[in-house]
Write a protein that holds these residues in place. Structure first.
Motif, PDB file in Angstrom:
ATOM      1  N   GLU A 212      -2.835   5.088 -16.809  1.00 49.46           N
ATOM      2  CA  GLU A 212      -3.017   6.235 -17.711  1.00 49.46           C
ATOM      3  C   GLU A 212      -4.496   6.570 -17.875  1.00 49.46           C
ATOM      4  O   GLU A 212      -4.899   7.741 -17.773  1.00 49.46           O
ATOM      5  CB  GLU A 212      -2.398   5.946 -19.078  1.00 49.46           C
ATOM      6  N   ALA A 213      -5.315   5.558 -18.093  1.00 46.42           N
ATOM      7  CA  ALA A 213      -6.758   5.780 -18.256  1.00 46.42           C
ATOM      8  C   ALA A 213      -7.377   6.335 -16.977  1.00 46.42           C
ATOM      9  O   ALA A 213      -8.280   7.181 -17.024  1.00 46.42           O
ATOM     10  CB  ALA A 213      -7.451   4.481 -18.662  1.00 46.42           C
ATOM     11  N   GLU A 214      -6.897   5.871 -15.826  1.00 46.76           N
ATOM     12  CA  GLU A 214      -7.428   6.370 -14.562  1.00 46.76           C
ATOM     13  C   GLU A 214      -7.145   7.861 -14.409  1.00 46.76           C
ATOM     14  O   GLU A 214      -8.028   8.634 -14.018  1.00 46.76           O
ATOM     15  CB  GLU A 214      -6.816   5.603 -13.389  1.00 46.76           C
ATOM     16  N   VAL A 215      -5.916   8.274 -14.740  1.00 47.73           N
ATOM     17  CA  VAL A 215      -5.568   9.691 -14.625  1.00 47.73           C
ATOM     18  C   VAL A 215      -6.407  10.525 -15.594  1.00 47.73           C
ATOM     19  O   VAL A 215      -6.875  11.613 -15.245  1.00 47.73           O
ATOM     20  CB  VAL A 215      -4.067   9.907 -14.884  1.00 47.73           C
ATOM     21  N   TRP A 237       1.862  12.564 -15.421  1.00 48.50           N
ATOM     22  CA  TRP A 237       1.200  12.335 -16.702  1.00 48.50           C
ATOM     23  C   TRP A 237       0.860  13.634 -17.438  1.00 48.50           C
ATOM     24  O   TRP A 237       0.625  13.611 -18.654  1.00 48.50           O
ATOM     25  CB  TRP A 237      -0.078  11.520 -16.502  1.00 48.50           C
ATOM     26  N   LEU A 238       0.820  14.746 -16.725  1.00 47.11           N
ATOM     27  CA  LEU A 238       0.368  15.991 -17.347  1.00 47.11           C
ATOM     28  C   LEU A 238       1.256  16.409 -18.518  1.00 47.11           C
ATOM     29  O   LEU A 238       0.739  16.761 -19.590  1.00 47.11           O
ATOM     30  CB  LEU A 238       0.269  17.089 -16.289  1.00 47.11           C
ATOM     31  N   PRO A 239       2.598  16.376 -18.388  1.00 44.77           N
ATOM     32  CA  PRO A 239       3.427  16.698 -19.561  1.00 44.77           C
ATOM     33  C   PRO A 239       3.217  15.697 -20.710  1.00 44.77           C
ATOM     34  O   PRO A 239       3.265  16.087 -21.893  1.00 44.77           O
ATOM     35  CB  PRO A 239       4.854  16.623 -19.021  1.00 44.77           C
ATOM     36  N   TYR A 240       2.996  14.443 -20.375  1.00 44.08           N
ATOM     37  CA  TYR A 240       2.763  13.422 -21.414  1.00 44.08           C
ATOM     38  C   TYR A 240       1.488  13.739 -22.189  1.00 44.08           C
ATOM     39  O   TYR A 240       1.469  13.681 -23.430  1.00 44.08           O
ATOM     40  CB  TYR A 240       2.671  12.046 -20.759  1.00 44.08           C
ATOM     41  N   PHE A 241       0.430  14.099 -21.468  1.00 45.37           N
ATOM     42  CA  PHE A 241      -0.838  14.426 -22.140  1.00 45.37           C
ATOM     43  C   PHE A 241      -0.702  15.675 -22.998  1.00 45.37           C
ATOM     44  O   PHE A 241      -1.426  15.838 -23.986  1.00 45.37           O
ATOM     45  CB  PHE A 241      -1.947  14.628 -21.098  1.00 45.37           C
ATOM     46  N   THR A 246       7.521  11.528 -23.457  1.00 49.71           N
ATOM     47  CA  THR A 246       7.142  10.220 -23.988  1.00 49.71           C
ATOM     48  C   THR A 246       6.584   9.358 -22.864  1.00 49.71           C
ATOM     49  O   THR A 246       6.721   9.665 -21.679  1.00 49.71           O
ATOM     50  CB  THR A 246       8.351   9.509 -24.604  1.00 49.71           C
ATOM     51  N   LEU A 247       5.977   8.247 -23.256  1.00 49.87           N
ATOM     52  CA  LEU A 247       5.446   7.315 -22.252  1.00 49.87           C
ATOM     53  C   LEU A 247       6.575   6.762 -21.397  1.00 49.87           C
ATOM     54  O   LEU A 247       6.456   6.679 -20.160  1.00 49.87           O
ATOM     55  CB  LEU A 247       4.699   6.173 -22.942  1.00 49.87           C
ATOM     56  N   ALA A 248       7.679   6.403 -22.031  1.00 54.77           N
ATOM     57  CA  ALA A 248       8.816   5.861 -21.286  1.00 54.77           C
ATOM     58  C   ALA A 248       9.357   6.874 -20.287  1.00 54.77           C
ATOM     59  O   ALA A 248       9.701   6.526 -19.153  1.00 54.77           O
ATOM     60  CB  ALA A 248       9.920   5.425 -22.253  1.00 54.77           C
ATOM     61  N   THR A 250       7.664   9.281 -18.911  1.00 54.30           N
ATOM     62  CA  THR A 250       6.654   9.451 -17.868  1.00 54.30           C
ATOM     63  C   THR A 250       6.740   8.338 -16.829  1.00 54.30           C
ATOM     64  O   THR A 250       6.766   8.594 -15.616  1.00 54.30           O
ATOM     65  CB  THR A 250       5.247   9.480 -18.488  1.00 54.30           C
ATOM     66  N   VAL A 251       6.801   7.110 -17.297  1.00 52.45           N
ATOM     67  CA  VAL A 251       6.895   5.966 -16.383  1.00 52.45           C
ATOM     68  C   VAL A 251       8.198   6.027 -15.592  1.00 52.45           C
ATOM     69  O   VAL A 251       8.222   5.767 -14.378  1.00 52.45           O
ATOM     70  CB  VAL A 251       6.774   4.644 -17.161  1.00 52.45           C
ATOM     71  N   GLY A 252       9.270   6.396 -16.259  1.00 51.10           N
ATOM     72  CA  GLY A 252      10.551   6.515 -15.572  1.00 51.10           C
ATOM     73  C   GLY A 252      10.524   7.578 -14.493  1.00 51.10           C
ATOM     74  O   GLY A 252      11.101   7.399 -13.409  1.00 51.10           O
ATOM     75  N   LEU A 253       9.822   8.680 -14.746  1.00 51.93           N
ATOM     76  CA  LEU A 253       9.731   9.753 -13.760  1.00 51.93           C
ATOM     77  C   LEU A 253       8.886   9.318 -12.558  1.00 51.93           C
ATOM     78  O   LEU A 253       9.210   9.663 -11.418  1.00 51.93           O
ATOM     79  CB  LEU A 253       9.128  11.006 -14.405  1.00 51.93           C
TER      80      LEU A 253
END
Length: 300
Positions: A212-215, A237-241, A246-248, A250-253
């Motif tokens: 996440e920090a890298e993105v 990550w763009l929709p999450y930001f 949600t984080l979950a 995002t990771v699932g996607l």
């Protein structure tokens, strides 16, 4: 040249280093996104420690805001191969971007001229209707060509549609290109459940390692629309930001898209390259021995 390809998370980078050490080789990156600086975690970029002293080429050569094409890869890789061959080194191209590898192996004509009106029309259609619809247009006009081009390879689909419209002939009717290199292609894979579990585990490790920090760092100096941010592991990550996921979720996607990409990679390598398949996950020692024997016999 030696090529090592196949789906994500199958151990391509490690095998490339092992074979380079044994057969006096150097590695040329064949991944479309490892060329970008600062995109290390999400692309599973080989680390200096993992390189084990083996020189790696075409890694960290572009900033994320810059574009990169198969034609550019082809030109730079050809130059690297000439240099390695001159120095008596075995060029080992490692990566999962099958079209890049095949374009290099066959010296496909990929010129970087200005877009024709026909190409622009299909690019606009892609933006309006999406890749599935675009691929369907090719399927209607040239089913054989569509069967050879993955749905997600929109650039190649557009190229095929452009050729059909400008020449009046099917894209599949073009002369079959002849390899310009003596190439041994090794493909790494394993059974589907194990591969998908390995992909999911790798994504979890990426998140734990600071993906996440890298993105976020990449986005500081790069527009969200940049080509680099279309990479799996970054675009999700763009929709999450934006507070839309949600984080979950995002990771699932990321996991879902990675699994789908692995399936497309397998399909491409199976149908487009003369691949010798190895399983370095279920049988690491046996897979390595098989790879070593194939390379030794080919070089002899």
């Amino acid at each position: 040249m030696l090529m090592i390809g196949g789906p994500t998370a199958t151990g391509k980078s490690a095998l490339g280093v092992q074979l380079a050490r044994q057969f006096n080789g150097e590695v040329i990156n064949g991944d479309a996104f490892q060329i970008y600086r600062g995109m290390d975690i999400g692309t599973a970029k080989v680390t200096p420690a993992e390189m084990a002293g083996i020189p790696h080429h075409l890694i960290d050569i572009k900033d994320p805001g810059e574009s990169f094409s198969a034609a550019q890869f082809q030109r730079l890789a050809e130059s690297a191969i000439k240099d390695l061959t001159r120095r008596g080194k075995l060029p080992i191209v490692v990566g999962g971007t099958g079209f890049y590898l095949n374009a290099l192996r066959l010296a496909l004509p990929l010129g970087e001229h200005a877009a024709s009106p026909v190409r622009t029309k299909w690019q606009q259609a892609l933006a309006e209707h999406g890749p599935d619809w675009l691929w369907g247009q090719l399927g209607a006009q040239d089913p054989e060509a569509a069967s050879r081009i993955p749905v997600g390879n929109s650039r190649r689909v557009i190229r095929a549609l452009e050729v059909i419209e400008t020449t009046g002939r099917k894209f599949s009717a073009q002369a079959v290109p002849v390899p310009v290199y003596d190439t041994l292609v090794l493909g790494l894979t394993t059974d589907r459940p194990a591969l998908y579990a390995r992909i999911d585990q790798r994504v979890d490790q990426m998140v734990e390692s600071g993906l996440e920090a890298e993105v976020r760092r990449v986005l500081q100096n790069t527009a969200p629309s940049a080509q680099a941010l279309k990479a799996i592991g970054y675009k999700e990550w763009l929709p999450y930001f934006a507070g839309q996921a949600t984080l979950a979720e995002t990771v699932g996607l990321i996991k879902k898209n990675s699994r789908h990409y692995a399936k497309r990679q397998l399909t491409y390598f199976r149908h487009q390259l003369p691949t010798h398949w190895l399983d370095m996950i279920a049988d690491p020692e046996g897979g390595l021995a098989q790879a070593q024997a194939l390379v030794a016999n080919w070089l002899d």
